[in-house]
Design an enzyme around this catalytic site. Structure first.
Site, PDB file in Angstrom:
ATOM      1  N   PRO A  68     -18.492 -63.810 114.102  1.00 60.55           N
ATOM      2  CA  PRO A  68     -19.333 -64.280 115.196  1.00 60.55           C
ATOM      3  C   PRO A  68     -19.130 -65.757 115.543  1.00 60.55           C
ATOM      4  O   PRO A  68     -18.910 -66.592 114.670  1.00 60.55           O
ATOM      5  CB  PRO A  68     -20.763 -64.052 114.679  1.00 60.55           C
ATOM      6  N   ASN A  69     -19.204 -66.013 116.842  1.00 61.06           N
ATOM      7  CA  ASN A  69     -19.117 -67.357 117.443  1.00 61.06           C
ATOM      8  C   ASN A  69     -17.711 -67.947 117.437  1.00 61.06           C
ATOM      9  O   ASN A  69     -17.487 -69.001 118.022  1.00 61.06           O
ATOM     10  CB  ASN A  69     -20.101 -68.339 116.783  1.00 61.06           C
ATOM     11  N   ARG A 125     -17.016 -74.992 120.729  1.00 64.45           N
ATOM     12  CA  ARG A 125     -18.026 -74.972 119.687  1.00 64.45           C
ATOM     13  C   ARG A 125     -17.792 -76.095 118.671  1.00 64.45           C
ATOM     14  O   ARG A 125     -16.772 -76.086 117.966  1.00 64.45           O
ATOM     15  CB  ARG A 125     -17.931 -73.616 118.970  1.00 64.45           C
ATOM     16  N   TYR A 180     -14.667 -77.891 114.174  1.00 62.66           N
ATOM     17  CA  TYR A 180     -13.748 -76.750 114.240  1.00 62.66           C
ATOM     18  C   TYR A 180     -12.489 -77.020 115.054  1.00 62.66           C
ATOM     19  O   TYR A 180     -11.616 -76.165 115.132  1.00 62.66           O
ATOM     20  CB  TYR A 180     -14.486 -75.527 114.817  1.00 62.66           C
ATOM     21  N   ASN A 183     -11.932 -64.158 108.828  1.00 62.22           N
ATOM     22  CA  ASN A 183     -12.905 -65.243 108.847  1.00 62.22           C
ATOM     23  C   ASN A 183     -14.239 -64.605 109.234  1.00 62.22           C
ATOM     24  O   ASN A 183     -14.498 -64.378 110.425  1.00 62.22           O
ATOM     25  CB  ASN A 183     -12.521 -66.326 109.861  1.00 62.22           C
ATOM     26  N   ALA A 234     -20.325 -66.732 110.123  1.00 64.44           N
ATOM     27  CA  ALA A 234     -21.673 -66.796 109.529  1.00 64.44           C
ATOM     28  C   ALA A 234     -21.960 -65.612 108.595  1.00 64.44           C
ATOM     29  O   ALA A 234     -22.729 -65.749 107.636  1.00 64.44           O
ATOM     30  CB  ALA A 234     -22.714 -66.851 110.644  1.00 64.44           C
ATOM     31  N   ASP A 274     -18.966 -54.782 101.118  1.00 65.81           N
ATOM     32  CA  ASP A 274     -18.764 -53.405 100.660  1.00 65.81           C
ATOM     33  C   ASP A 274     -17.599 -52.740 101.393  1.00 65.81           C
ATOM     34  O   ASP A 274     -16.845 -51.968 100.795  1.00 65.81           O
ATOM     35  CB  ASP A 274     -20.048 -52.585 100.848  1.00 65.81           C
ATOM     36  N   GLU A 285      -9.629 -64.357 102.706  1.00 67.28           N
ATOM     37  CA  GLU A 285     -10.815 -64.921 103.374  1.00 67.28           C
ATOM     38  C   GLU A 285     -10.443 -66.323 103.841  1.00 67.28           C
ATOM     39  O   GLU A 285      -9.891 -67.110 103.067  1.00 67.28           O
ATOM     40  CB  GLU A 285     -11.980 -64.991 102.373  1.00 67.28           C
ATOM     41  N   HIS A 342     -11.578 -69.887 106.240  1.00 67.37           N
ATOM     42  CA  HIS A 342     -12.539 -70.685 106.999  1.00 67.37           C
ATOM     43  C   HIS A 342     -11.835 -71.908 107.548  1.00 67.37           C
ATOM     44  O   HIS A 342     -11.047 -72.545 106.836  1.00 67.37           O
ATOM     45  CB  HIS A 342     -13.705 -71.126 106.107  1.00 67.37           C
ATOM     46  N   SER A 395     -13.337 -74.725 108.407  1.00 69.53           N
ATOM     47  CA  SER A 395     -13.928 -75.886 107.746  1.00 69.53           C
ATOM     48  C   SER A 395     -13.961 -75.650 106.230  1.00 69.53           C
ATOM     49  O   SER A 395     -13.846 -74.510 105.766  1.00 69.53           O
ATOM     50  CB  SER A 395     -15.352 -76.116 108.268  1.00 69.53           C
ATOM     51  N   ARG A 448     -20.054 -78.591 103.073  1.00 63.56           N
ATOM     52  CA  ARG A 448     -21.077 -78.484 104.116  1.00 63.56           C
ATOM     53  C   ARG A 448     -22.444 -78.141 103.511  1.00 63.56           C
ATOM     54  O   ARG A 448     -22.675 -78.362 102.338  1.00 63.56           O
ATOM     55  CB  ARG A 448     -20.608 -77.474 105.166  1.00 63.56           C
TER      56      ARG A 448
HETATM   57  C1  DQA Z   1     -16.699 -70.793 109.289  1.00 60.12           C
HETATM   58  C2  DQA Z   1     -17.764 -71.402 108.362  1.00 60.12           C
HETATM   59  C3  DQA Z   1     -19.074 -70.664 108.462  1.00 60.12           C
HETATM   60  O1  DQA Z   1     -20.044 -71.238 107.595  1.00 60.12           O
HETATM   61  C4  DQA Z   1     -19.599 -70.715 109.883  1.00 60.12           C
HETATM   62  O2  DQA Z   1     -20.788 -69.957 110.000  1.00 60.12           O
HETATM   63  C5  DQA Z   1     -18.588 -70.298 110.883  1.00 60.12           C
HETATM   64  C6  DQA Z   1     -17.200 -70.717 110.714  1.00 60.12           C
HETATM   65  C7  DQA Z   1     -15.394 -71.610 109.318  1.00 60.12           C
HETATM   66  O3  DQA Z   1     -14.400 -71.068 109.790  1.00 60.12           O
HETATM   67  O4  DQA Z   1     -15.376 -72.770 108.887  1.00 60.12           O
HETATM   68  O5  DQA Z   1     -18.924 -69.693 111.898  1.00 60.12           O
HETATM   69  O6  DQA Z   1     -16.392 -69.504 108.811  1.00 60.12           O
END
Ligand code: DQA
Length: 147
Positions: free
Chosen positions: A13-14, A21, A26, A77, A80, A90, A101, A103, A105, A110
């Site tokens: 999401p996002n 954003r 980011y 990724n 959230a 799961d 996995e 990210h 950031s 954080r």
């Molecule tokens: C994120 C880190 C998460 O905590 C955050 O909610 C994101 C982006 C990252 O790519 O740094 O949406 O996954």
């Protein structure tokens, strides 16, 4: 039949808002830029990269459930949902393929609620804090893992 050279990238999401954003956190690259870079890198590595983004937990779970037998590796990724989703965790446990996995950031630098990942101990590896370059590193790593 498993298409050995297909890699799935899931953006949570996002992440469709990248570029607009919180650019100080980011960066200014859009998701389209990141996906185009992955497709190009994939070509040079001899793999096909399919990218999927959703703001909906269930849609992400459906996509993970459908990955078995189609893809050889997953880069995710969960955004959230990293910090909350037992459902995504799961679903990942169903997969018999390397799962990275990622990210943008460094979640450990954080807020404390971002330090906990529901995914980290069921993923093959984790990359955090490399910005968009992390996707390229993750793709190189996953291709080496499946070779
Ligand atoms: C994120 C880190 C998460 O905590 C955050 O909610 C994101 C982006 C990252 O790519 O740094 O949406 O996954």
């Amino acid at each position: 039949m498993v298409k050995r050279k297909n890699i799935l990238v899931i953006h949570g999401p996002n992440l469709n808002m990248l570029g607009k954003r919180e650019p100080e956190l980011y960066g200014t690259m859009t998701l389209e830029d990141i996906n185009a870079g992955l497709a190009k890198k994939g070509k040079s590595l001899g793999v096909k990269v399919d990218a999927f983004q959703s703001n909906h937990e269930g849609a992400i779970i459906d996509k993970i459930q459908g990955a078995g037998g189609v893809y050889s590796g997953l880069i995710i990724n969960p955004a959230a949902y990293t910090h909350t989703s037992v459902g995504i965790r799961d679903a990942i446990l169903l997969l018999k393929m390397p799962v990275i996995e990622i990210h943008l950031s460094n979640i450990y630098k954080r807020e404390p609620f971002r330090h906990k990942s529901m995914i980290a101990d069921v993923a093959t590896a984790q990359l955090a804090g490399f910005g968009p370059m992390g996707y390229s590193l993750a793709l190189e790593a996953v291709v080496q893992m499946i070779e």
